[in-house]
Every structure is written in structure tokens, then in C-alpha cells.
Scaffold this active site. Structure first.
Site, mmCIF file in Angstrom:
data_model
loop_
_atom_site.group_PDB
_atom_site.id
_atom_site.type_symbol
_atom_site.label_atom_id
_atom_site.label_comp_id
_atom_site.label_asym_id
_atom_site.label_seq_id
_atom_site.Cartn_x
_atom_site.Cartn_y
_atom_site.Cartn_z
ATOM 1 N N TYR A 172 0.713 -1.147 -0.039
ATOM 2 C CA TYR A 172 0.008 0.059 -0.001
ATOM 3 C C TYR A 172 0.822 1.296 0.137
ATOM 4 O O TYR A 172 0.436 2.262 -0.589
ATOM 5 C CB TYR A 172 -1.195 0.012 1.241
ATOM 6 C CG TYR A 172 -2.147 -0.955 0.976
ATOM 7 C CD1 TYR A 172 -2.944 -0.533 0.223
ATOM 8 C CD2 TYR A 172 -2.162 -2.260 1.301
ATOM 9 C CE1 TYR A 172 -4.102 -1.642 -0.061
ATOM 10 C CE2 TYR A 172 -3.109 -3.315 1.299
ATOM 11 C CZ TYR A 172 -4.083 -2.867 0.489
ATOM 12 O OH TYR A 172 -4.970 -3.732 -0.013
ATOM 13 N N ASP A 213 -7.864 5.718 -4.225
ATOM 14 C CA ASP A 213 -6.823 6.615 -4.561
ATOM 15 C C ASP A 213 -7.555 7.997 -4.605
ATOM 16 O O ASP A 213 -6.503 8.811 -4.476
ATOM 17 C CB ASP A 213 -6.594 6.337 -6.183
ATOM 18 C CG ASP A 213 -7.547 6.321 -6.962
ATOM 19 O OD1 ASP A 213 -8.432 7.111 -6.947
ATOM 20 O OD2 ASP A 213 -7.615 5.485 -8.011
ATOM 21 N N HIS A 257 -15.008 1.018 -0.913
ATOM 22 C CA HIS A 257 -13.633 0.327 -0.651
ATOM 23 C C HIS A 257 -12.713 1.088 0.391
ATOM 24 O O HIS A 257 -11.680 0.479 0.693
ATOM 25 C CB HIS A 257 -13.030 -0.390 -1.720
ATOM 26 C CG HIS A 257 -13.778 -1.460 -2.491
ATOM 27 N ND1 HIS A 257 -13.554 -1.802 -3.649
ATOM 28 C CD2 HIS A 257 -15.005 -2.055 -1.836
ATOM 29 C CE1 HIS A 257 -14.436 -2.694 -4.035
ATOM 30 N NE2 HIS A 257 -15.390 -3.091 -2.830
ATOM 31 N N CYS A 280 -0.527 4.620 15.998
ATOM 32 C CA CYS A 280 -1.369 5.554 15.974
ATOM 33 C C CYS A 280 -1.008 6.709 17.151
ATOM 34 O O CYS A 280 -0.175 6.300 17.932
ATOM 35 C CB CYS A 280 -2.684 4.890 16.921
ATOM 36 S SG CYS A 280 -4.018 5.977 17.246
ATOM 37 N N THR A 287 -15.267 -0.560 -14.836
ATOM 38 C CA THR A 287 -15.388 -1.509 -13.878
ATOM 39 C C THR A 287 -15.861 -2.928 -14.384
ATOM 40 O O THR A 287 -16.422 -3.003 -15.500
ATOM 41 C CB THR A 287 -16.408 -1.360 -12.714
ATOM 42 O OG1 THR A 287 -16.708 -2.459 -11.766
ATOM 43 C CG2 THR A 287 -17.732 -0.829 -13.158
ATOM 44 N N SER A 288 -15.228 -3.833 -13.866
ATOM 45 C CA SER A 288 -15.365 -5.331 -14.469
ATOM 46 C C SER A 288 -16.742 -5.893 -14.234
ATOM 47 O O SER A 288 -16.953 -7.058 -14.732
ATOM 48 C CB SER A 288 -14.206 -6.183 -14.069
ATOM 49 O OG SER A 288 -14.156 -6.077 -12.754
ATOM 50 N N ASN A 342 -16.589 1.143 -21.028
ATOM 51 C CA ASN A 342 -15.542 0.333 -20.399
ATOM 52 C C ASN A 342 -14.537 -0.054 -21.621
ATOM 53 O O ASN A 342 -15.496 0.014 -22.883
ATOM 54 C CB ASN A 342 -16.072 -1.100 -19.767
ATOM 55 C CG ASN A 342 -14.906 -1.732 -18.882
ATOM 56 O OD1 ASN A 342 -14.214 -1.148 -18.481
ATOM 57 N ND2 ASN A 342 -15.250 -2.895 -18.854
ATOM 58 N N MET A 343 -13.549 -0.609 -21.598
ATOM 59 C CA MET A 343 -12.704 -0.964 -22.583
ATOM 60 C C MET A 343 -13.201 -2.334 -23.276
ATOM 61 O O MET A 343 -12.632 -2.529 -24.519
ATOM 62 C CB MET A 343 -11.179 -1.228 -22.208
ATOM 63 C CG MET A 343 -10.395 0.014 -21.555
ATOM 64 S SD MET A 343 -10.297 1.121 -23.131
ATOM 65 C CE MET A 343 -8.904 0.040 -24.155
ATOM 66 N N GLU A 344 -14.029 -3.032 -22.698
ATOM 67 C CA GLU A 344 -14.585 -4.282 -23.071
ATOM 68 C C GLU A 344 -15.856 -4.611 -22.645
ATOM 69 O O GLU A 344 -16.503 -3.966 -21.688
ATOM 70 C CB GLU A 344 -13.607 -5.206 -22.954
ATOM 71 C CG GLU A 344 -13.154 -5.782 -21.740
ATOM 72 C CD GLU A 344 -12.043 -6.625 -21.554
ATOM 73 O OE1 GLU A 344 -11.259 -6.883 -22.427
ATOM 74 O OE2 GLU A 344 -11.648 -6.793 -20.155
#
EC number: 2.3.1.-
Length: 281
Positions: A69, A115, A130, A179, A222-223, A247-249
Site C-alpha cells: 500500500y 485513490d 472500499h 497511532c 469496472t469489470s 468500458n474498454m470491453e
């Protein structure tokens, strides 16, 4: 020879017809989508890794350690300082949200990405289902707070790999992020949802409420294979709301949607969200 030429000409003719037919269908779909867009009062936009990938951000797969990460945090900082992000898709969404809000219409972004690029583009109404790469959560006291330190701790400076299966740097646990809450000093973890973990119930409830009232839904980059997000758009489509995929596909859910626009999101999305001739403002 004559037969061969006729055959070639026939195939060429069929190909031309197919290309023209496909182009005509795309034009019709775009025109029809724009009509739906012009009438929509509450637009839900679901975004995935494909949007971030066009900014050069690695996709996030698998449960990683801090090096994994940290690498992605540093990639984010590097791209930001080189002015390579957000990309045209993020900017188009943010501009659309701002413009439509002045017309009494709303746009909500439901992103699987961690991100914060939608925030960087100045989007306001964003649900990060997420979590965020730039927030930490204490494993002792549970405090969640923003953290934009680079590096996040001295021991991680120069560390990190793009592959979660890479060899662990073996950093002593006492040197990992801690922390800073008074009297705590608990171990910090990225405030993200790892595979196998459940989503924040409050965020999930809010997202479900948004999807119940939307009258147009866009699925961008998104897939459609990661649950529960993969079921959001099909559920919306199931109640008769037009859903459009950028989407790309094709994806496993494409056939359930009204429209599908193939290509880079940064190319296909901006013209789809630009000001419609019917907009007064």
C-alpha cells in the site's frame, strides 16, 4: 480469377455494411443516451479501476502488507506532482456534478477506487465503498483519520512493490505506522476493505438509498465481477432504469444494460456528460 475477385468484393462489401451498421447503431445509442441524460434528475455513477488505470495508478488486487500500500501511496504522490491526474473522465464527472447541481439535479459517485482521484477532481458527493488509501485505521482504538505523510513512516521510505506477492521487506512491527492518539500507540492499517472483509454498513446503506432513487445509472471502468458492487447496476436495471456502461470491453453484466460504449473512459465519457442543448444554465 474472376470468381476470386467477386468473392473478395463481396466480402469487402459485407464488411463495409457491417462497419456502417455498427457506426449507425453507436450514433443512435449516443443520441438516445443523451436524451435520457437530459431528463435525468438523479444520476448515479459507479466507477472502478479502469478509471484510475488511465491516470497511471496500478489496480488494487489482493490483501497486501504495508509495503504494497505504501508503494501505491507514493505512486499517487508522484503522479500528483507531475500533474498527471485526475484524468478527463474524473474531470468530466466533477464538472457534470457541479453544473447539474445549479439546475436542481444531482450526481452521486459510488467508487470502488481507493485513490481519492474523484476528490482531486473536485467531486463533492462521493462514496468510497472500499475505503481510502490516504486514511488509516488504528487496530487498537479504531480511530480513522486522514494521513498524507510521505513516507508514512521512516521505515517504509524507499520500500514497496507493485506486486502483492513480492518478498516481504521484513520490517519489524514496532517500526510500522503507529497511532498518535494520546495513550494508544496501536498499529495502523490502511483504511481500505480487503478481500473477504465486509463493507462499511453505513456507507452501503447510503449507497443503496441513492440507487433506489436514481433515474439514470452509469457504470464506468469496472469489470462488474467484484461483489457487492457488481450487483448495484443490474439491480437498478432490474427496475427499468436505463444503465449505461463505459468500458474498454464487454463485461458479464453488459447484456443487462441499455447502452454500452467501448473505449477509454477518458475518451468516451466527456462527450456523454457535456452540456445538453436543453440545459438552461
Amino acid at each position: 480469377m474472376i470468381v476470386r475477385q467477386l468473392t473478395c468484393r463481396g466480402l469487402t462489401s459485407q464488411l463495409c455494411v457491417a462497419v456502417r451498421t455498427g457506426a449507425l447503431q453507436r450514433w443512435r445509442d449516443q443520441a438516445q443516451f443523451r436524451e435520457h441524460f437530459a431528463k435525468a434528475k438523479h444520476i448515479a455513477i459507479i466507477t472502478g479501476a479502469g478509471v484510475s488505470a488511465e491516470s497511471g495508478v496500478p489496480t488494487f488486487r489482493g490483501q497486501g502488507v504495508w509495503e504494497f500500500y505504501h508503494y501505491r501511496r507514493e505512486v499517487g504522490y508522484t503522479l500528483l506532482t507531475k500533474c498527471k491526474m485526475p484524468n478527463p473522465a474524473h474531470l468530466a464527472i466533477a464538472e457534470c456534478e457541479s453544473r447539474l447541481s445549479k439546475q436542481g439535479r444531482s450526481v452521486v459517485i459510488i467508487t470502488q477506487n481507493i485513490d481519492e482521484l474523484h476528490h482531486s477532481a473536485d467531486s463533492k458527493h462521493v462514496y468510497e465503498i472500499h475505503g481510502s488509501l490516504f486514511k488509516t485505521r488504528c487496530m487498537s482504538c479504531g480511530e480513522v483519520k486522514a494521513n498524507h505523510k510521505s513516507p508514512i513512516c521512516p521505515a517504509l521510505e524507499g520500500k514497496g512493490e507493485p506486486d502483492p506477492s513480492s518478498k516481504d521487506a521484513r520490517i519489524p512491527v514496532e517500526h510500522l505506522p503507529r497511532c498518535d492518539r494520546s495513550g494508544c500507540n496501536g498499529l495502523l492499517r490502511p483504511h481500505v476493505v480487503w478481500f473477504g472483509e465486509t463493507l462499511d454498513s453505513d456507507i452501503l446503506t447510503a449507497v443503496e438509498q441513492e440507487l433506489e432513487i436514481c433515474d439514470l445509472c452509469l457504470v464506468v471502468g469496472t469489470s462488474s465481477v467484484v461483489y457487492p458492487a457488481a450487483m448495484f447496476a443490474p439491480q437498478v436495471a432490474g427496475r427499468g432504469v436505463p444503465v449505461t456502461e463505459f468500458n474498454m470491453e464487454c463485461t458479464p453484466a453488459t447484456k443487462r444494460f441499455k447502452y454500452h460504449f467501448e473505449g477509454p473512459c477518458g475518451v468516451t465519457l466527456p462527450p456523454a456528460l457535456e452540456r445538453h442543448e436543453s440545459e438552461a444554465i
